[in-house]
Scaffold this motif. Structure first.
Motif, short mmCIF file in Angstrom:
data_model
loop_
_atom_site.label_atom_id
_atom_site.label_comp_id
_atom_site.label_asym_id
_atom_site.label_seq_id
_atom_site.Cartn_x
_atom_site.Cartn_y
_atom_site.Cartn_z
N ASP A 1 36.12 -4.68 -37.14
CA ASP A 1 36.87 -5.20 -38.30
C ASP A 1 36.01 -5.24 -39.56
O ASP A 1 36.52 -5.39 -40.67
N LEU A 2 34.69 -5.11 -39.43
CA LEU A 2 33.80 -5.20 -40.60
C LEU A 2 33.75 -3.90 -41.40
O LEU A 2 33.10 -3.84 -42.44
N LYS B 1 32.71 -5.75 -33.66
CA LYS B 1 32.81 -6.00 -35.11
C LYS B 1 33.40 -4.82 -35.86
O LYS B 1 33.05 -4.57 -37.02
N GLN C 1 21.57 -6.72 -28.69
CA GLN C 1 20.81 -7.55 -29.62
C GLN C 1 21.46 -8.92 -29.79
O GLN C 1 22.66 -9.07 -29.64
N SER C 2 20.64 -9.89 -30.14
CA SER C 2 21.14 -11.21 -30.46
C SER C 2 22.05 -11.08 -31.69
O SER C 2 21.72 -10.37 -32.64
N GLY C 3 23.21 -11.71 -31.64
CA GLY C 3 24.16 -11.64 -32.75
C GLY C 3 25.14 -10.49 -32.66
O GLY C 3 26.02 -10.33 -33.52
N ALA C 4 25.02 -9.67 -31.62
CA ALA C 4 25.91 -8.50 -31.48
C ALA C 4 27.33 -8.89 -31.08
O ALA C 4 28.26 -8.10 -31.24
N GLY C 5 27.49 -10.10 -30.52
CA GLY C 5 28.83 -10.55 -30.16
C GLY C 5 29.07 -10.70 -28.67
O GLY C 5 30.21 -10.67 -28.22
N LYS C 6 28.01 -10.93 -27.89
CA LYS C 6 28.15 -11.06 -26.43
C LYS C 6 28.96 -12.30 -26.06
O LYS C 6 29.92 -12.21 -25.29
N SER C 7 28.56 -13.45 -26.60
CA SER C 7 29.29 -14.69 -26.27
C SER C 7 30.72 -14.61 -26.76
O SER C 7 31.66 -15.00 -26.05
N SER C 8 30.92 -14.09 -27.97
CA SER C 8 32.27 -13.96 -28.52
C SER C 8 33.13 -13.08 -27.63
O SER C 8 34.31 -13.38 -27.41
N THR D 1 35.89 -3.18 -30.09
CA THR D 1 36.52 -4.48 -30.26
C THR D 1 36.39 -4.94 -31.72
O THR D 1 35.52 -4.47 -32.45
N ALA D 2 37.28 -5.84 -32.10
CA ALA D 2 37.23 -6.44 -33.42
C ALA D 2 37.49 -7.92 -33.23
O ALA D 2 37.91 -8.36 -32.16
N LYS D 3 37.23 -8.69 -34.28
CA LYS D 3 37.33 -10.14 -34.18
C LYS D 3 38.66 -10.60 -33.58
O LYS D 3 39.73 -10.20 -34.06
#
Ligand SMILES: Nc1nc2c(ncn2[C@@H]2O[C@H](COP(=O)(O)OP(=O)(O)O)[C@@H](O)[C@H]2O)c(=O)[nH]1
Ligand SMILES: [Mg+2]
Ligand SMILES: [Zn+2]
Length: 287
Positions: A113-114, A111, A160-167, A137-139
């Motif tokens: 890019d945030l 993230k 953590q959940s929401g950190a971007g593993k699946s993405s 990494t970024a989106k």
């Protein structure tokens, strides 16, 4: 022939053969008695008239308990710059647990890019100057350094959940999302299929479908070996006056000297002291 166990559902062992194809095999009784086979195991298998049976489990170079996967090469610590917040304490704890399992940690900062808060940028730079590989990494953008990171290896993702593993997996291999949908469709709705640890093929590598190291306890790690599990400390081990130094209050400590001289990050050291305290406070002592 040599093969890899990629999935176990009761007595059915899915093997990936050297040509990449998958077959379902049984386990010979003598093997089941010898040791409980897990996903990731490299095995010797025999084939008679298209029927496959595993005859031997080959030695493991690592063994994770959660998830139960053998021969994991690397654990990707997925940590976002925000949402959820960047945490050096979590990175350092996970990294200790990963090294204790004889697996190599890699830090993936997501993230970007945030917008990166200045204190987070400073913390990331300390990791980049340290011993663990770091990738940002970024989106939807694939850093060329990140491409191929899974190739030929068994990886576990953590963070953590929401950190971007699946993405991250989907960015690395855009066909992966499709593949998982097809797998869940194939399993059928309403059917109670226990999900055993399965290794999915993603971008030429195998990835455990369960995130690893979710519960953070340091069972089994002694106060003496903790420092050796922190890659940035390793060059300075053995430079302490006492060989049973735990780098806390001892005089002549080489680790503390390296911190004073700015060679080891003070944050790394403070996080070390926190983990050490957890180990010292533990009821059952492994001395
Ligand atoms: N802006 C931005 N959002 C991201 C990035 N990676 C993931 N996300 C978003 O973060 C959320 C959680 O991502 P996910 O991959 O499901 O996280 P997981 O729980 O670790 O698997 C989703 O809404 C993603 O779209 C990124 O690099 N940049
Ligand atoms: Mg996910
Ligand atoms: Zn010391």
């Amino acid at each position: 022939m040599k093969a890899r166990i990629v999935k176990i559902v009761s007595k059915d062992y899915t093997l990936q053969l050297e040509d990449g194809s998958r077959v379902v095999a049984s386990m010979m009784g003598k093997v089941r008695r010898q040791d409980r086979p897990v996903a990731g195991d490299l095995v010797e298998a025999e084939e008679t008239d298209g029927v496959y049976a595993v005859s031997k489990i080959l030695p493991r170079h690592s063994r994770l308990i959660r998830p139960a996967v053998a021969n994991v090469d690397q654990a990707l610590i997925v940590m976002s710059v925000k949402d959820p917040d960047f945490s050096t304490a979590l990175i350092d704890r996970l990294s200790v647990l990963i090294r204790f399992a004889d697996v190599s940690p890699v830090l993936i900062v997501t993230k970007c890019d945030l917008g990166i808060p200045p204190e987070t940028e400073a913390a990331i730079r300390e990791y980049e100057a340290g011993a663990i590989p770091v990738l940002r990494t970024a989106k939807d953008t694939l850093d060329p350094e990140l491409a191929g990171i899974l190739k030929g290896k068994i990886s576990v993702l953590t963070g953590q959940s929401g950190a971007g593993k699946s993405s991250l997996l989907n960015t690395l291999d855009p066909t992966f999302r499709l593949a998982t949908q097809e797998i869940s469709k194939a399993l059928g709705r309403g059917k109670h299929t226990t999900r055993h640890n399965e290794l999915h093929e993603v971008d030429g590598g195998l990835v455990a479908d369960t995130p690893g190291f979710s519960s953070i306890d340091f069972t089994g790690i002694t106060k003496y070996e903790l420092a050796s599990l922190i890659p940035d400390f390793v060059p300075y081990l053995g430079s302490c006056r006492f060989n049973d130094c735990i780098h806390q209050n001892e005089p002549g400590c080489g680790i503390k000297k390296a911190v004073e001289e700015g060679k080891i990050s003070r944050t790394r050291y403070n996080n070390y002291l926190q983990i050490l305290q957890i180990i010292l406070d533990r009821k059952e002592k492994y001395i």
